[in-house]
Motif scaffolding. Structure first.
Motif, mmCIF file in Angstrom:
data_model
loop_
_atom_site.group_PDB
_atom_site.id
_atom_site.type_symbol
_atom_site.label_atom_id
_atom_site.label_comp_id
_atom_site.label_asym_id
_atom_site.label_seq_id
_atom_site.Cartn_x
_atom_site.Cartn_y
_atom_site.Cartn_z
ATOM 1 N N SER A 41 -7.448 -1.274 -10.661
ATOM 2 C CA SER A 41 -6.775 -2.309 -9.877
ATOM 3 C C SER A 41 -6.830 -1.981 -8.374
ATOM 4 O O SER A 41 -6.625 -0.836 -7.968
ATOM 5 C CB SER A 41 -5.320 -2.437 -10.335
ATOM 6 O OG SER A 41 -4.642 -3.375 -9.534
ATOM 7 N N GLN A 42 -7.116 -3.016 -7.554
ATOM 8 C CA GLN A 42 -7.153 -2.874 -6.095
ATOM 9 C C GLN A 42 -5.809 -3.203 -5.456
ATOM 10 O O GLN A 42 -5.689 -3.225 -4.228
ATOM 11 C CB GLN A 42 -8.229 -3.812 -5.514
ATOM 12 C CG GLN A 42 -9.629 -3.542 -6.014
ATOM 13 C CD GLN A 42 -10.168 -2.205 -5.511
ATOM 14 O OE1 GLN A 42 -9.835 -1.767 -4.405
ATOM 15 N NE2 GLN A 42 -10.986 -1.563 -6.323
ATOM 16 N N LYS A 43 -4.828 -3.467 -6.242
ATOM 17 C CA LYS A 43 -3.537 -3.893 -5.721
ATOM 18 C C LYS A 43 -2.901 -2.818 -4.845
ATOM 19 O O LYS A 43 -2.417 -3.086 -3.738
ATOM 20 C CB LYS A 43 -2.612 -4.267 -6.880
ATOM 21 C CG LYS A 43 -1.279 -4.839 -6.437
ATOM 22 C CD LYS A 43 -0.454 -5.268 -7.645
ATOM 23 C CE LYS A 43 0.872 -5.877 -7.197
ATOM 24 N NZ LYS A 43 1.698 -6.321 -8.357
ATOM 25 N N ARG A 44 -2.924 -1.585 -5.339
ATOM 26 C CA ARG A 44 -2.315 -0.498 -4.558
ATOM 27 C C ARG A 44 -3.052 -0.284 -3.232
ATOM 28 O O ARG A 44 -2.441 -0.048 -2.196
ATOM 29 C CB ARG A 44 -2.305 0.780 -5.374
ATOM 30 C CG ARG A 44 -1.375 0.737 -6.579
ATOM 31 C CD ARG A 44 -1.347 2.062 -7.284
ATOM 32 N NE ARG A 44 -0.430 2.038 -8.422
ATOM 33 C CZ ARG A 44 -0.221 3.086 -9.233
ATOM 34 N NH1 ARG A 44 -0.882 4.227 -9.016
ATOM 35 N NH2 ARG A 44 0.633 2.979 -10.233
ATOM 36 N N THR A 45 -4.368 -0.367 -3.296
ATOM 37 C CA THR A 45 -5.148 -0.183 -2.061
ATOM 38 C C THR A 45 -4.824 -1.267 -1.040
ATOM 39 O O THR A 45 -4.647 -0.997 0.160
ATOM 40 C CB THR A 45 -6.649 -0.204 -2.384
ATOM 41 O OG1 THR A 45 -6.934 0.804 -3.360
ATOM 42 C CG2 THR A 45 -7.474 0.063 -1.126
ATOM 43 N N LEU A 46 -4.723 -2.500 -1.551
ATOM 44 C CA LEU A 46 -4.411 -3.598 -0.629
ATOM 45 C C LEU A 46 -3.004 -3.464 -0.052
ATOM 46 O O LEU A 46 -2.766 -3.738 1.139
ATOM 47 C CB LEU A 46 -4.552 -4.945 -1.348
ATOM 48 C CG LEU A 46 -5.967 -5.307 -1.791
ATOM 49 C CD1 LEU A 46 -5.948 -6.612 -2.572
ATOM 50 C CD2 LEU A 46 -6.891 -5.418 -0.580
ATOM 51 N N ALA A 48 -1.365 -0.648 0.415
ATOM 52 C CA ALA A 48 -1.384 0.445 1.394
ATOM 53 C C ALA A 48 -2.013 -0.004 2.712
ATOM 54 O O ALA A 48 -1.518 0.315 3.807
ATOM 55 C CB ALA A 48 -2.146 1.644 0.812
ATOM 56 N N ALA A 49 -3.109 -0.785 2.610
ATOM 57 C CA ALA A 49 -3.756 -1.265 3.829
ATOM 58 C C ALA A 49 -2.844 -2.223 4.594
ATOM 59 O O ALA A 49 -2.739 -2.157 5.834
ATOM 60 C CB ALA A 49 -5.073 -1.952 3.479
#
Length: 235
Positions: A41-46, A48-49
């Motif tokens: 999942s890219q949710k955490r990366t998004l 954090a950004a």
């Protein structure tokens, strides 16, 4: 339990069923095939950004607010200083006006006794010239004028008088000499000459008479319209 022997093609299938019934896991599980794991999942990366961008924006806004607050404080300080300077300027207006009046008086402070002595020394003798009127005026910008009028026996004496009085600090102008047939005696030429006294570089009118004698000249307060009259001789 002993696995029965099943010849042929069904042997692997039967073996898996028996392993399933016995609770054992077969090496190749056709009954429970594994699924491909889902992509990370890219949710955490998004998140954090976005948090990092928000932090940068907040820092920028905080710095801008701090700078504007400092400028506002500076503006208030300068406004206070300006108001104080304006009050001081208003308070100093009267002393400056008084000082300007004193300066104008000093510039116009002509030593009239010395100027009269200069003109008297260069005038023709009493039997050749008579003074009927004399007016001394100061100029607000400095210097002054000495106007002399009367009668003289020859018109050429006026040019002689002008040449003798005129120098770097004095200029002479007038109407020249005009014949007056109604004048009594030998003096029948009427004249009116104006001697203009200019200031020297030091800001005061020259004192030729005192300088010639090596004495300190006596000061006379400038008069706007001093009109002594002298008849029958030199001024």
């Amino acid at each position: 339990a002993r696995k029965p022997d099943f010849p042929g093609t069904f042997a692997p299938l039967v073996g898996m069923l028996l392993d399933e019934a016995a609770g054992a896991r077969h090496e190749i599980d056709f009954l429970h095939p594994r699924k491909t794991p889902p992509p990370p999942s890219q949710k955490r990366t998004l998140i954090a950004a976005a948090a990092a961008v928000a932090a940068v924006v907040l820092l920028a806004l905080g710095g801008l607010w701090w700078q504007l607050s400092g400028l506002d404080a500076r503006i208030r300080t300068l406004q206070t200083q300006r108001n104080n300077q304006e009050k001081l300027a208003k308070q100093g207006a009267k002393p400056r006006e008084d000082a300007a009046k004193v300066d104008r008086f000093t510039q116009a402070d002509v030593t009239w006794l010395d100027e009269l002595a200069l003109v008297s020394r260069n005038f023709p003798p009493p039997d050749a010239l008579i003074v009927e009127d004399l007016v001394a005026n100061y100029e607000p910008k400095g210097g002054g004028e000495l106007t002399v009028s009367g009668l003289v026996d020859q018109d050429s004496r006026i040019l002689e008088l002008q040449a003798k009085v005129r120098d770097n600090s004095h200029s002479v102008s007038g109407i020249g000499a005009k014949f007056d047939p109604e004048a009594t005696g030998s003096r029948k030429w009427r004249y009116k000459e104006t001697v203009t006294v200019r200031l020297t570089d030091e800001g005061a009118a020259p004192a030729p008479a005192a300088a010639a004698k090596g004495k300190t000249p006596a000061k006379a307060a400038p008069s706007k319209a001093a009109k002594p009259s002298a008849k029958g001789g030199q001024p």
